[in-house]
Scaffold this motif. Structure first.
Motif, PDB file in Angstrom:
ATOM      1  N   TYR A 201       0.835  -1.203   0.000  1.00 41.31           N
ATOM      2  CA  TYR A 201       0.000   0.000   0.000  1.00 41.31           C
ATOM      3  C   TYR A 201       0.865   1.246   0.000  1.00 41.31           C
ATOM      4  O   TYR A 201       0.543   2.240  -0.636  1.00 41.31           O
ATOM      5  CB  TYR A 201      -0.938   0.001   1.206  1.00 41.31           C
ATOM      6  N   GLU A 202       1.974   1.165   0.737  1.00 43.05           N
ATOM      7  CA  GLU A 202       2.850   2.339   0.797  1.00 43.05           C
ATOM      8  C   GLU A 202       3.407   2.664  -0.580  1.00 43.05           C
ATOM      9  O   GLU A 202       3.446   3.819  -0.998  1.00 43.05           O
ATOM     10  CB  GLU A 202       3.978   2.088   1.808  1.00 43.05           C
ATOM     11  N   CYS A 203       3.840   1.605  -1.289  1.00 41.76           N
ATOM     12  CA  CYS A 203       4.345   1.813  -2.648  1.00 41.76           C
ATOM     13  C   CYS A 203       3.274   2.431  -3.522  1.00 41.76           C
ATOM     14  O   CYS A 203       3.521   3.371  -4.279  1.00 41.76           O
ATOM     15  CB  CYS A 203       4.764   0.491  -3.273  1.00 41.76           C
ATOM     16  N   ALA A 204       2.062   1.879  -3.398  1.00 39.36           N
ATOM     17  CA  ALA A 204       0.961   2.359  -4.231  1.00 39.36           C
ATOM     18  C   ALA A 204       0.685   3.825  -3.931  1.00 39.36           C
ATOM     19  O   ALA A 204       0.440   4.624  -4.843  1.00 39.36           O
ATOM     20  CB  ALA A 204      -0.281   1.520  -3.986  1.00 39.36           C
ATOM     21  N   ASP A 205       0.763   4.197  -2.643  1.00 42.47           N
ATOM     22  CA  ASP A 205       0.519   5.588  -2.265  1.00 42.47           C
ATOM     23  C   ASP A 205       1.548   6.506  -2.910  1.00 42.47           C
ATOM     24  O   ASP A 205       1.220   7.589  -3.389  1.00 42.47           O
ATOM     25  CB  ASP A 205       0.573   5.733  -0.737  1.00 42.47           C
ATOM     26  N   LEU A 206       2.799   6.047  -2.915  1.00 44.61           N
ATOM     27  CA  LEU A 206       3.848   6.853  -3.534  1.00 44.61           C
ATOM     28  C   LEU A 206       3.580   7.045  -5.015  1.00 44.61           C
ATOM     29  O   LEU A 206       3.861   8.091  -5.584  1.00 44.61           O
ATOM     30  CB  LEU A 206       5.214   6.175  -3.348  1.00 44.61           C
ATOM     31  N   ASP A 207       3.011   6.009  -5.631  1.00 46.44           N
ATOM     32  CA  ASP A 207       2.722   6.099  -7.055  1.00 46.44           C
ATOM     33  C   ASP A 207       1.429   6.862  -7.334  1.00 46.44           C
ATOM     34  O   ASP A 207       1.020   6.982  -8.491  1.00 46.44           O
ATOM     35  CB  ASP A 207       2.602   4.689  -7.664  1.00 46.44           C
ATOM     36  N   GLY A 208       0.776   7.328  -6.278  1.00 49.85           N
ATOM     37  CA  GLY A 208      -0.432   8.125  -6.460  1.00 49.85           C
ATOM     38  C   GLY A 208      -1.634   7.332  -6.941  1.00 49.85           C
ATOM     39  O   GLY A 208      -2.419   7.805  -7.756  1.00 49.85           O
ATOM     40  N   ILE A 212      -9.883   3.422  -5.323  1.00 54.15           N
ATOM     41  CA  ILE A 212     -10.609   2.397  -6.071  1.00 54.15           C
ATOM     42  C   ILE A 212      -9.633   1.486  -6.801  1.00 54.15           C
ATOM     43  O   ILE A 212      -9.741   0.263  -6.761  1.00 54.15           O
ATOM     44  CB  ILE A 212     -11.601   3.057  -7.052  1.00 54.15           C
ATOM     45  N   GLN A 213      -8.622   2.096  -7.424  1.00 53.26           N
ATOM     46  CA  GLN A 213      -7.585   1.291  -8.064  1.00 53.26           C
ATOM     47  C   GLN A 213      -6.880   0.414  -7.043  1.00 53.26           C
ATOM     48  O   GLN A 213      -6.589  -0.752  -7.287  1.00 53.26           O
ATOM     49  CB  GLN A 213      -6.533   2.211  -8.700  1.00 53.26           C
ATOM     50  N   ARG A 214      -6.623   1.024  -5.886  1.00 50.26           N
ATOM     51  CA  ARG A 214      -5.936   0.317  -4.822  1.00 50.26           C
ATOM     52  C   ARG A 214      -6.682  -0.953  -4.463  1.00 50.26           C
ATOM     53  O   ARG A 214      -6.113  -2.019  -4.308  1.00 50.26           O
ATOM     54  CB  ARG A 214      -5.873   1.230  -3.597  1.00 50.26           C
ATOM     55  N   PHE A 215      -8.010  -0.819  -4.351  1.00 54.05           N
ATOM     56  CA  PHE A 215      -8.827  -1.968  -3.962  1.00 54.05           C
ATOM     57  C   PHE A 215      -8.793  -3.055  -5.035  1.00 54.05           C
ATOM     58  O   PHE A 215      -8.565  -4.221  -4.751  1.00 54.05           O
ATOM     59  CB  PHE A 215     -10.273  -1.518  -3.715  1.00 54.05           C
ATOM     60  N   PHE A 216      -9.000  -2.639  -6.300  1.00 54.60           N
ATOM     61  CA  PHE A 216      -9.117  -3.656  -7.347  1.00 54.60           C
ATOM     62  C   PHE A 216      -7.775  -4.205  -7.806  1.00 54.60           C
ATOM     63  O   PHE A 216      -7.695  -5.331  -8.278  1.00 54.60           O
ATOM     64  CB  PHE A 216      -9.905  -3.103  -8.541  1.00 54.60           C
ATOM     65  N   LYS A 217      -6.713  -3.378  -7.694  1.00 58.47           N
ATOM     66  CA  LYS A 217      -5.420  -3.842  -8.214  1.00 58.47           C
ATOM     67  C   LYS A 217      -4.551  -4.486  -7.133  1.00 58.47           C
ATOM     68  O   LYS A 217      -3.659  -5.259  -7.451  1.00 58.47           O
ATOM     69  CB  LYS A 217      -4.646  -2.670  -8.845  1.00 58.47           C
ATOM     70  N   ILE A 218      -4.779  -4.126  -5.879  1.00 58.66           N
ATOM     71  CA  ILE A 218      -3.928  -4.707  -4.833  1.00 58.66           C
ATOM     72  C   ILE A 218      -4.730  -5.596  -3.896  1.00 58.66           C
ATOM     73  O   ILE A 218      -4.482  -6.789  -3.776  1.00 58.66           O
ATOM     74  CB  ILE A 218      -3.222  -3.612  -3.991  1.00 58.66           C
ATOM     75  N   THR A 219      -5.738  -5.004  -3.228  1.00 58.09           N
ATOM     76  CA  THR A 219      -6.437  -5.745  -2.184  1.00 58.09           C
ATOM     77  C   THR A 219      -7.082  -7.014  -2.721  1.00 58.09           C
ATOM     78  O   THR A 219      -6.849  -8.107  -2.213  1.00 58.09           O
ATOM     79  CB  THR A 219      -7.512  -4.843  -1.561  1.00 58.09           C
ATOM     80  N   LEU A 220      -7.885  -6.858  -3.756  1.00 55.99           N
ATOM     81  CA  LEU A 220      -8.647  -8.004  -4.253  1.00 55.99           C
ATOM     82  C   LEU A 220      -7.738  -9.149  -4.724  1.00 55.99           C
ATOM     83  O   LEU A 220      -7.950 -10.301  -4.322  1.00 55.99           O
ATOM     84  CB  LEU A 220      -9.595  -7.543  -5.361  1.00 55.99           C
ATOM     85  N   PRO A 221      -6.710  -8.866  -5.541  1.00 58.72           N
ATOM     86  CA  PRO A 221      -5.832  -9.979  -5.928  1.00 58.72           C
ATOM     87  C   PRO A 221      -5.125 -10.627  -4.730  1.00 58.72           C
ATOM     88  O   PRO A 221      -4.959 -11.837  -4.698  1.00 58.72           O
ATOM     89  CB  PRO A 221      -4.797  -9.314  -6.840  1.00 58.72           C
ATOM     90  N   MET A 222      -4.759  -9.814  -3.740  1.00 61.08           N
ATOM     91  CA  MET A 222      -4.022 -10.367  -2.606  1.00 61.08           C
ATOM     92  C   MET A 222      -4.890 -11.289  -1.760  1.00 61.08           C
ATOM     93  O   MET A 222      -4.393 -12.228  -1.144  1.00 61.08           O
ATOM     94  CB  MET A 222      -3.453  -9.244  -1.722  1.00 61.08           C
ATOM     95  N   ILE A 223      -6.193 -10.999  -1.673  1.00 65.60           N
ATOM     96  CA  ILE A 223      -7.029 -11.878  -0.858  1.00 65.60           C
ATOM     97  C   ILE A 223      -7.772 -12.891  -1.736  1.00 65.60           C
ATOM     98  O   ILE A 223      -8.674 -13.580  -1.275  1.00 65.60           O
ATOM     99  CB  ILE A 223      -8.036 -11.077  -0.001  1.00 65.60           C
ATOM    100  N   GLY A 224      -7.360 -13.007  -2.997  1.00 64.52           N
ATOM    101  CA  GLY A 224      -8.032 -13.902  -3.938  1.00 64.52           C
ATOM    102  C   GLY A 224      -8.266 -15.316  -3.433  1.00 64.52           C
ATOM    103  O   GLY A 224      -9.397 -15.812  -3.476  1.00 64.52           O
TER     104      GLY A 224
END
Lengths: 310, 284
Positions: A201-208, A212-224
């Protein structure tokens, strides 16, 4: 001399081993007997009786007749299966996103989240039968609090008779079921979320990245993988729903809200004044089990991408 | 800067607003039931819009307890839950131990058969044959039938939980006990079982929840003998009877008697609930 000693040692080891394995089998024996008697034998029983006509006292072999009847002459069975599917997918379409949404909120670790977590899980410890009772009181047509609230809020003019049509009755059952079960799925999601590394998440925050992107691109795949299992359990569990139907509509009005489990159950036990037809019920049980297994395996095939998402 | 702060503040307000809304919808039915259990039947039937009773009537509980047999139902529920919990703790830990540490022929085949039952399980569809098999042993009209089926029926989830827990206990402990002359059973009783305490709490809680709330199986085992019904079955029996409309107050008092102990147990031990569920379903 040395050799002899060695021999002695290994033979006593063998003795030990034999004694231990005998004890292991003895310890397991009661469970194994119970297991075969009450898990496998019933399956054998059903497989046999599916080819018989039986009312519990008299039985006659009728070959595949029971299966022919399920597939050609029993529309209510297929309707009850259809109801189970409608109910399952209708309620899960609300329950799963709700559980995930709440899990994401609670995962923020703000003040008071522990309190909300305990509260949201609370309905899960209440018996489905009692939940059905509570909801049939709350949605009562003349005295129900839900009608009162909707009326005083001006949303409806006259009381709705919730249990008089199929659509509204299934809505109430679905509502009760979501209430009764969302907590458990929320906890599963919460556990999965907590194991997602914070660095991502920290990396994603740095990348701005936006939320919504955070949820679909990081959270959802990680808890797949968790998501895949939770959804499978929820689908199979909901298709097998019985208690809640028996305690709310009991199939009323006119058998329109019967689900597959209650439908077959009533043939086995002659519940509700129905004649006992064990042979036919067994055949329906087999058909149902095969359909459930098919649904599960199709689901697993389709959702494999979700399971292997990282 | 100020813009950011107000944005943060409003997102926090929204956060608590959403959670509170869900909280109300979640807790309301329980609260409504508890309040309803103090209402007169008249008020329940005609004035359901009121949440707090116009007059608190404690007689509902008295009547349910004495006249409607809820004393007996409560006793039956406690009886059923107690033996299922104790029995399940023993069978689950023994099975987990034997499958993890035991060595005997066909172990893997037997384990495979136990596990595969998870996939062929028909749920309530096997209730009838189970009842018939119980009948052959003469245990079909008492709660002992339910207890024996539940305890010996080997719950696959419990087996997974205990097996993976025992795997975390060092095998060296077993081996040194073996050197000292402990038998396989003795190692279980004196070493492994005492080490399983945290797991046993979890097992006990999950099994209690299951046994206390179970409906269909105890129902079919007590169809002909109402005096043996546990609480949930007794309440449903009241609902199915012709007098349903006139006994809402009793049903709600009964429901409260069934629900309150469960909620108290949950609030005290909620940590174990959550641990057990996640251990069983996701990691298993």
């Amino acid at each position: 001399m040395k050799n002899k000693n060695n021999n002695k040692g290994s033979s006593s080891q063998i003795k030990w081993y034999k004694k231990d394995s005998a004890q292991a089998i003895l310890m397991l024996a009661p469970m194994l007997i119970g297991f075969f008697l009450f898990t496998y034998a019933p399956i054998g029983y059903i497989l046999r009786y599916a080819f018989f006509k039986s009312n519990g006292f008299k039985e006659t072999f009728i070959g595949l007749e029971n299966f022919v009847r399920v597939f050609t002459r029993d529309l209510p069975y297929w309707k009850s299966l259809n109801n189970a599917l409608i109910l399952t997918f209708g309620k899960l379409a609300v329950e799963i996103p709700l559980a995930l949404f709440l899990a994401v909120l609670l995962n923020k670790g703000r003040k008071g989240t522990g309190f909300f977590r305990v509260a949201f899980f609370l309905p899960t410890v209440i018996s489905a039968a009692i939940a059905g009772l509570i909801y049939s009181l709350m949605f009562g047509s003349f005295n129900g609090i839900v009608n009162e609230i909707l009326q005083s809020a001006g949303l409806i003019e006259r009381s709705i008779n919730w249990f008089s049509t199929k659509g509204t009755a299934l809505f109430v059952v679905g509502f009760a079921s979501v209430w009764n079960n969302f907590g458990i799925n929320m906890i599963f999601f919460l556990m999965a979320l907590q194991s997602v590394p914070k660095e991502l998440y920290e990396c994603a925050d740095l990348d701005g990245v936006n939320p919504i992107q955070r949820f679909f691109k990081i959270t959802l795949p990680m808890i797949g993988p968790t998501f895949q299992v939770v959804l499978l359990n929820a689908i199979v569990g909901s298709l097998k729903m019985a208690d809640l139907i028996l305690s709310t509509t009991n199939g009323q009005p006119g058998g329109k809200t019967e689900v597959v489990m209650t439908y077959v159950f009533k043939y086995f036990f002659g519940y509700d004044g129905r004649a006992i037809e064990i042979g036919y019920a067994s055949a329906m049980a087999i058909v149902t089990a095969v359909i459930l297994a098919l649904i599960s395996s199709i689901y697993m095939k389709l959702s494999n991408k979700l399971g292997n998402s990282y | 800067m100020r813009y950011l702060r107000t944005k943060k503040f409003s997102s926090r307000v929204l956060f608590y607003l959403v959670l509170t809304a869900v909280f109300i919808v979640t807790i309301f039915p329980v609260f409504y039931t508890l309040m309803g259990s103090f209402k007169s039947n008249m008020e329940l039937l005609t004035d359901g819009g009121r949440i707090i009773p116009s007059k608190f009537i404690f007689d509902n509980y008295k009547e349910a307890w004495k006249l409607a047999n809820f004393k007996q139902y409560t006793y039956n529920s406690l009886f059923l839950a107690f033996f299922i919990v104790v029995g399940t703790i023993i069978t689950s830990t023994v099975a987990g131990y034997v499958f993890e540490r035991g060595n005997f022929r066909y172990k893997n085949i037997i384990f495979g058969m136990v596990i595969s039952s998870m996939f062929v399980s028909l749920g309530s569809l096997t209730l009838y044959p189970q009842l018939m098999i119980a009948k052959a042993f003469g245990i079909n009209t008492s709660l002992w039938g339910v207890i024996i089926i539940r305890v010996l029926g080997m719950n696959v989830t419990n087996l997974f939980i205990t097996r993976s827990y025992i795997r975390t206990i060092s095998v060296e402990i077993d081996e040194s006990a073996k050197v000292d002359g402990c038998s396989f059973f003795r190692i279980y009783r004196s070493i492994i079982f005492p080490l399983l305490k945290p797991l046993i709490a979890t097992l006990a809680i999950l099994t209690f929840r299951f046994a206390w709330n179970d409906y269909l199986m105890p129902m079919v085992f007590t169809l002909s003998s109402p005096e043996r019904m546990p609480l949930v079955v007794g309440i449903m029996n009241l609902k199915g009877s012709g007098a349903a409309a006139s006994s809402w107050n009793l049903m709600l008092a009964g429901s409260s008697i069934a629900v309150i102990p469960m909620i108290i147990v949950y609030l005290i031990f909620n940590r174990y609930f959550i641990q057990g569920l996640t251990a069983g379903a996701v990691k298993g």
